[in-house]
Design a protein around this motif. Structure first.
Motif, PDB file in Angstrom:
ATOM      1  N   LEU B 245       0.851  -1.188   0.000  1.00 10.87           N
ATOM      2  CA  LEU B 245       0.000   0.000   0.000  1.00 10.87           C
ATOM      3  C   LEU B 245       0.886   1.236   0.000  1.00 10.87           C
ATOM      4  O   LEU B 245       1.967   1.214   0.598  1.00 10.87           O
ATOM      5  CB  LEU B 245      -0.894   0.013   1.247  1.00 10.87           C
ATOM      6  CG  LEU B 245      -2.035  -1.014   1.266  1.00 10.87           C
ATOM      7  CD1 LEU B 245      -2.626  -1.141   2.657  1.00 10.87           C
ATOM      8  CD2 LEU B 245      -3.107  -0.656   0.249  1.00 10.87           C
ATOM      9  N   PRO B 246       0.457   2.315  -0.611  1.00 12.46           N
ATOM     10  CA  PRO B 246       1.293   3.514  -0.703  1.00 12.46           C
ATOM     11  C   PRO B 246       1.543   4.140   0.663  1.00 12.46           C
ATOM     12  O   PRO B 246       0.621   4.251   1.459  1.00 12.46           O
ATOM     13  CB  PRO B 246       0.470   4.457  -1.592  1.00 12.46           C
ATOM     14  CG  PRO B 246      -0.930   3.958  -1.501  1.00 12.46           C
ATOM     15  CD  PRO B 246      -0.830   2.478  -1.301  1.00 12.46           C
ATOM     16  N   GLU B 264       4.401   7.029   8.184  1.00  5.75           N
ATOM     17  CA  GLU B 264       5.161   8.165   8.712  1.00  5.75           C
ATOM     18  C   GLU B 264       4.225   9.191   9.331  1.00  5.75           C
ATOM     19  O   GLU B 264       4.404   9.609  10.452  1.00  5.75           O
ATOM     20  CB  GLU B 264       5.967   8.812   7.584  1.00  5.75           C
ATOM     21  CG  GLU B 264       6.956   9.824   8.102  1.00  5.75           C
ATOM     22  CD  GLU B 264       8.259   9.735   7.328  1.00  5.75           C
ATOM     23  OE1 GLU B 264       8.873  10.768   7.124  1.00  5.75           O
ATOM     24  OE2 GLU B 264       8.643   8.619   6.898  1.00  5.75           O
ATOM     25  N   ASP B 265       3.190   9.524   8.597  1.00  9.06           N
ATOM     26  CA  ASP B 265       2.269  10.558   9.062  1.00  9.06           C
ATOM     27  C   ASP B 265       0.864  10.094   8.714  1.00  9.06           C
ATOM     28  O   ASP B 265       0.483  10.055   7.539  1.00  9.06           O
ATOM     29  CB  ASP B 265       2.603  11.886   8.355  1.00  9.06           C
ATOM     30  CG  ASP B 265       1.586  12.958   8.708  1.00  9.06           C
ATOM     31  OD1 ASP B 265       1.087  12.944   9.850  1.00  9.06           O
ATOM     32  OD2 ASP B 265       1.288  13.790   7.827  1.00  9.06           O
ATOM     33  N   ALA B 266       0.131   9.720   9.735  1.00  5.08           N
ATOM     34  CA  ALA B 266      -1.156   9.075   9.512  1.00  5.08           C
ATOM     35  C   ALA B 266      -2.121   9.976   8.751  1.00  5.08           C
ATOM     36  O   ALA B 266      -2.865   9.523   7.883  1.00  5.08           O
ATOM     37  CB  ALA B 266      -1.755   8.661  10.856  1.00  5.08           C
ATOM     38  N   ALA B 267      -2.109  11.268   9.067  1.00  2.00           N
ATOM     39  CA  ALA B 267      -3.079  12.190   8.475  1.00  2.00           C
ATOM     40  C   ALA B 267      -2.978  12.207   6.945  1.00  2.00           C
ATOM     41  O   ALA B 267      -3.997  12.224   6.248  1.00  2.00           O
ATOM     42  CB  ALA B 267      -2.864  13.592   9.040  1.00  2.00           C
ATOM     43  N   SER B 268      -1.773  12.156   6.411  1.00  2.00           N
ATOM     44  CA  SER B 268      -1.642  12.203   4.957  1.00  2.00           C
ATOM     45  C   SER B 268      -1.688  10.806   4.335  1.00  2.00           C
ATOM     46  O   SER B 268      -2.071  10.644   3.183  1.00  2.00           O
ATOM     47  CB  SER B 268      -0.340  12.916   4.566  1.00  2.00           C
ATOM     48  OG  SER B 268       0.763  12.127   4.982  1.00  2.00           O
ATOM     49  N   ALA B 269      -1.307   9.796   5.123  1.00  2.00           N
ATOM     50  CA  ALA B 269      -1.263   8.445   4.560  1.00  2.00           C
ATOM     51  C   ALA B 269      -2.652   7.832   4.433  1.00  2.00           C
ATOM     52  O   ALA B 269      -2.938   7.109   3.477  1.00  2.00           O
ATOM     53  CB  ALA B 269      -0.367   7.544   5.420  1.00  2.00           C
ATOM     54  N   LEU B 270      -3.524   8.161   5.395  1.00  6.23           N
ATOM     55  CA  LEU B 270      -4.817   7.476   5.455  1.00  6.23           C
ATOM     56  C   LEU B 270      -5.630   7.601   4.169  1.00  6.23           C
ATOM     57  O   LEU B 270      -6.098   6.589   3.634  1.00  6.23           O
ATOM     58  CB  LEU B 270      -5.613   7.975   6.671  1.00  6.23           C
ATOM     59  CG  LEU B 270      -6.934   7.273   6.931  1.00  6.23           C
ATOM     60  CD1 LEU B 270      -6.735   5.765   7.088  1.00  6.23           C
ATOM     61  CD2 LEU B 270      -7.615   7.838   8.185  1.00  6.23           C
ATOM     62  N   PRO B 271      -5.820   8.830   3.620  1.00  7.20           N
ATOM     63  CA  PRO B 271      -6.615   8.936   2.384  1.00  7.20           C
ATOM     64  C   PRO B 271      -6.021   8.112   1.244  1.00  7.20           C
ATOM     65  O   PRO B 271      -6.757   7.445   0.499  1.00  7.20           O
ATOM     66  CB  PRO B 271      -6.551  10.436   2.054  1.00  7.20           C
ATOM     67  CG  PRO B 271      -6.120  11.108   3.309  1.00  7.20           C
ATOM     68  CD  PRO B 271      -5.355  10.123   4.107  1.00  7.20           C
ATOM     69  N   ARG B 272      -4.693   8.113   1.152  1.00  8.01           N
ATOM     70  CA  ARG B 272      -4.060   7.383   0.055  1.00  8.01           C
ATOM     71  C   ARG B 272      -4.258   5.884   0.216  1.00  8.01           C
ATOM     72  O   ARG B 272      -4.498   5.154  -0.741  1.00  8.01           O
ATOM     73  CB  ARG B 272      -2.555   7.712   0.006  1.00  8.01           C
ATOM     74  CG  ARG B 272      -2.326   9.127  -0.530  1.00  8.01           C
ATOM     75  CD  ARG B 272      -0.884   9.305  -0.950  1.00  8.01           C
ATOM     76  NE  ARG B 272       0.004   9.349   0.197  1.00  8.01           N
ATOM     77  CZ  ARG B 272       1.268   8.916   0.182  1.00  8.01           C
ATOM     78  NH1 ARG B 272       1.772   8.412  -0.920  1.00  8.01           N
ATOM     79  NH2 ARG B 272       2.007   8.998   1.259  1.00  8.01           N
ATOM     80  N   VAL B 273      -4.154   5.400   1.484  1.00 11.54           N
ATOM     81  CA  VAL B 273      -4.330   3.971   1.747  1.00 11.54           C
ATOM     82  C   VAL B 273      -5.753   3.553   1.386  1.00 11.54           C
ATOM     83  O   VAL B 273      -5.972   2.545   0.710  1.00 11.54           O
ATOM     84  CB  VAL B 273      -4.031   3.665   3.224  1.00 11.54           C
ATOM     85  CG1 VAL B 273      -4.527   2.273   3.604  1.00 11.54           C
ATOM     86  CG2 VAL B 273      -2.531   3.784   3.497  1.00 11.54           C
ATOM     87  N   LEU B 274      -6.715   4.364   1.834  1.00  7.23           N
ATOM     88  CA  LEU B 274      -8.103   3.995   1.570  1.00  7.23           C
ATOM     89  C   LEU B 274      -8.402   4.009   0.076  1.00  7.23           C
ATOM     90  O   LEU B 274      -9.121   3.131  -0.438  1.00  7.23           O
ATOM     91  CB  LEU B 274      -9.049   4.958   2.311  1.00  7.23           C
ATOM     92  CG  LEU B 274      -8.999   4.840   3.841  1.00  7.23           C
ATOM     93  CD1 LEU B 274      -9.938   5.859   4.496  1.00  7.23           C
ATOM     94  CD2 LEU B 274      -9.348   3.423   4.294  1.00  7.23           C
ATOM     95  N   GLU B 275      -7.841   4.981  -0.626  1.00  2.00           N
ATOM     96  CA  GLU B 275      -8.036   5.048  -2.082  1.00  2.00           C
ATOM     97  C   GLU B 275      -7.484   3.804  -2.760  1.00  2.00           C
ATOM     98  O   GLU B 275      -8.132   3.197  -3.613  1.00  2.00           O
ATOM     99  CB  GLU B 275      -7.283   6.274  -2.655  1.00  2.00           C
ATOM    100  CG  GLU B 275      -8.198   7.432  -2.970  1.00  2.00           C
ATOM    101  CD  GLU B 275      -7.392   8.697  -3.230  1.00  2.00           C
ATOM    102  OE1 GLU B 275      -6.406   8.620  -4.001  1.00  2.00           O
ATOM    103  OE2 GLU B 275      -7.730   9.732  -2.629  1.00  2.00           O
TER     104      GLU B 275
END
Ligand SMILES: Nc1ncnc2c1ncn2[C@@H]1O[C@H](COP(=O)(O)OP(=O)(O)OP(=O)(O)O)[C@@H](O)[C@H]1O
Ligand SMILES: [Mg+2]
Lengths: 257, 322
Positions: B245-246, B264-275
């Protein structure tokens, strides 16, 4: 020295806190004296019997024996408190303290021996009205002699308990030692009446010399079998010897058992 | 500055069991140092070696500047110990326990009486001072043990699982006392625990110990930083497992079926992971975001959960074998 006196003090505190035990310790010898002693003294009334018991009535013969027996069993049972200290963890509190271990263990043993000697005093005071022929002058020297024996058996009991993990193991020793040593001490019947092999065992029994010494002082020289020098000498040696044994056992004690 | 506690290659063997396999660390004067590890890790064995009750099989240790094997009496003079298992005289009262302790350590008179009142006040046991200890609750006993360890003004205080078996309120109280003790000038504290929150709450530095070895040592912040980032817990529809996953540094499947992602940073990673998941036709049913804790550090280092009650049978699948 502080560790010695405070451990002595602790034994005293604990002793008087355990009221039921205090009562049992006084009642038990009285049961022997009354129900055992009075009963048999009726049986042993013939002049022949008086001769066997050294020219006195059976109760007078028995009284010093019960006194010595009480000191012996109670001082040996003192080892149980060491096992409790192991199980409730208090022993660690002593092991981790900077005080000399020899002082703290000696304080506890001398404390036990002193308390047991006080019980012996109470037992004797209760005995005098029952056994009229006893000599009041014999009280003090008997107590000192009894103290030496209590020291010996408190030391032995403590040394054994230090090596043991469970109450059951110690109780086994109590069973193996207390009754046979009592019967083999001349406390209840004279050594002269024993078969030869039993006499040999009686001579090897420290309790024998405490009974003999106490009888010497309380009943009279004629009732004793050994010289006072032998009684005192042996008990002094054993008292100090077993105290030393316990000290050495405790010095080496670690948590590894 | 001379360390308050110094251990070098400390080992302890009990027959075939090597309980402590060579631990080395130094505790600075005035710090609270925690040994954090699961049951059987070797915490108590280490405490017993440091407090002169067990002889090390190898290695050496100094406490308050004295060697624990060569100068045990000097060490004993300077330490206070609260053992994991109770060590009070239950027949005696609290005050009598403290008095006997003080006398054994050579104190006496008015000074001892004053000190006894002081420590009773510290742990709020003044009102129960003259009750026999056998009538005390578990928490009261623990507090009394803490008080007793302070009577002789030790330089180094050892606390072996000080809050084991206590309810949350009592634990918070005990933590409070421990903090207050630290405030007393010069007191160094060595405590062991298997509660990560206890280590996080109290310790300046933590050594994580597992199977007789220190696997990590540092401040809580330093240890947590080793995880590198933040943690995402995902529960996926259909129980889907780990996949690339990205932005995800690592992924682990937890025994309860959730995925644990390090980012590294959940706030920015979460949307990308879900996408990315949606693109693969997988929907997330549950998302939790958490900053890493010492427990995560422990999992990372040993492959197991620190808190044994969380270890379920399925967890063995990702246990690291030794
Ligand atoms: N006296 C002993 N004899 C034999 N083995 C022992 C002894 N003491 C401890 N052990 C073993 O050494 C290992 C470490 O035990 P230790 O008590 O130090 O662990 P711990 O980290 O304190 O655990 P806990 O959180 O359960 O208190 C365990 O495997 C234990 O079984
Ligand atoms: Mg432990």
């Amino acid at each position: 020295m502080q560790a010695f006196s405070v451990m002595f003090y602790r034994q005293v505190l604990r002793f008087f806190r355990a009221r039921a035990r205090v009562v049992a310790m006084i009642v038990n010898p009285l049961i022997w004296l009354l129900f055992f002693g009075l009963g048999w003294s009726r049986v042993f009334q013939s002049p022949m019997a008086r001769m066997i018991f050294g020219g006195v009535d059976y109760l007078t013969f028995l009284a010093p024996g019960i006194f010595a027996m009480t000191l012996f069993s109670q001082s040996f049972i003192g080892g149980v408190s060491v096992i409790w200290d192991k199980q409730f963890g208090f022993l660690k509190e002593i092991l981790v303290a900077p005080a000399p271990r020899s002082a703290s263990i000696a304080g506890r043993i001398v404390g036990d021996a002193t308390l047991v000697t006080l019980q012996g005093l109470v037992v004797l005071l209760l005995t005098f009205p029952l056994a009229h022929a006893l000599r009041p002058a014999g009280l003090l020297p008997s107590l000192f002699l009894g103290f030496l024996m209590a020291l010996a058996f408190a030391g032995l009991g403590t040394a054994l308990a230090l090596k043991m993990e469970s109450l059951e193991g110690f109780q086994m020793f109590m069973m193996i030692l207390i009754l046979p040593l009592t019967f083999l001490s001349g406390a209840i019947y004279p050594i002269a009446a024993m078969p030869g092999w039993m006499q040999a065992l009686a001579y090897a029994n420290p309790l024998t010399y405490a009974v003999d010494g106490a009888r010497h002082y309380l009943v009279g020289e004629a009732a004793a079998r050994f010289s006072l020098a032998l009684d005192w000498g042996l008990l002094l040696l054993l008292g100090l010897g077993f105290l030393l044994l316990a000290v050495l056992a405790f010095r080496r004690a670690t948590l590894e058992g | 500055m001379q360390p308050a506690i110094l251990a070098e290659g400390l080992k302890k063997r009990f027959g075939p069991v090597e309980a402590v396999r060579g631990v080395s660390f130094a505790v600075r004067p005035g710090e609270i140092f925690a040994f954090l590890g699961p049951n059987g890790a070797g915490k108590t064995t280490t405490v017993h070696m440091l407090t002169t009750l067990l002889r090390p099989s190898a290695g050496r240790a100094e406490v308050a500047g004295f060697d624990v094997v060569r100068a045990p009496t000097e060490v004993r003079r300077r330490i206070g110990v609260v053992f994991q298992d109770p060590s009070l005289d239950r027949e005696l009262t609290a005050r009598e326990n403290l008095y006997i302790h003080g006398r054994i350590y050579g104190l006496g008179g008015a000074a001892l009486r004053a000190k006894i009142d002081e420590v009773l006040d510290l742990v709020e046991l003044r009102a129960a001072a003259d009750q026999p200890v056998k009538q005390f609750s578990g928490g009261m006993r623990r507090r009394l043990e803490l008080a007793r360890a302070l009577v002789h003004r030790p330089r180094v205080l050892f606390l072996d699982e000080p809050t084991l078996g206590l309810d949350p309120q009592t634990r918070a109280h005990v933590w409070d006392y421990i903090r207050r003790m630290k405030a007393e000038a010069g007191l160094t504290l060595f405590l062991t625990t298997h509660y990560m929150d206890e280590a996080e709450q109290l310790a300046d530095r933590v050594a994580i110990i597992d199977r007789g070895t220190i696997v990590a040592l540092g401040t809580v912040a330093e240890l947590v930083r080793r995880i590198g980032g933040e943690l995402l817990y995902l529960r996926l529809e259909g129980g889907a497992g780990c996949r690339p996953l990205p932005g995800v540094q690592s992924c682990r499947e937890l025994p309860d079926g959730r995925l644990l992602l390090e980012v590294e940073d959940a706030a920015s990673a979460l949307p990308r992971v879900l996408e990315a998941l949606l693109a693969a036709g997988i929907r997330a049913r549950e998302v939790t975001l958490r900053r890493p804790t010492l427990n995560d550090v422990f999992i990372r280092l040993t492959g197991r959960e620190l808190r044994d009650e969380l270890t379920r049978p399925g967890a063995t699948a990702w246990m690291r074998r030794r």
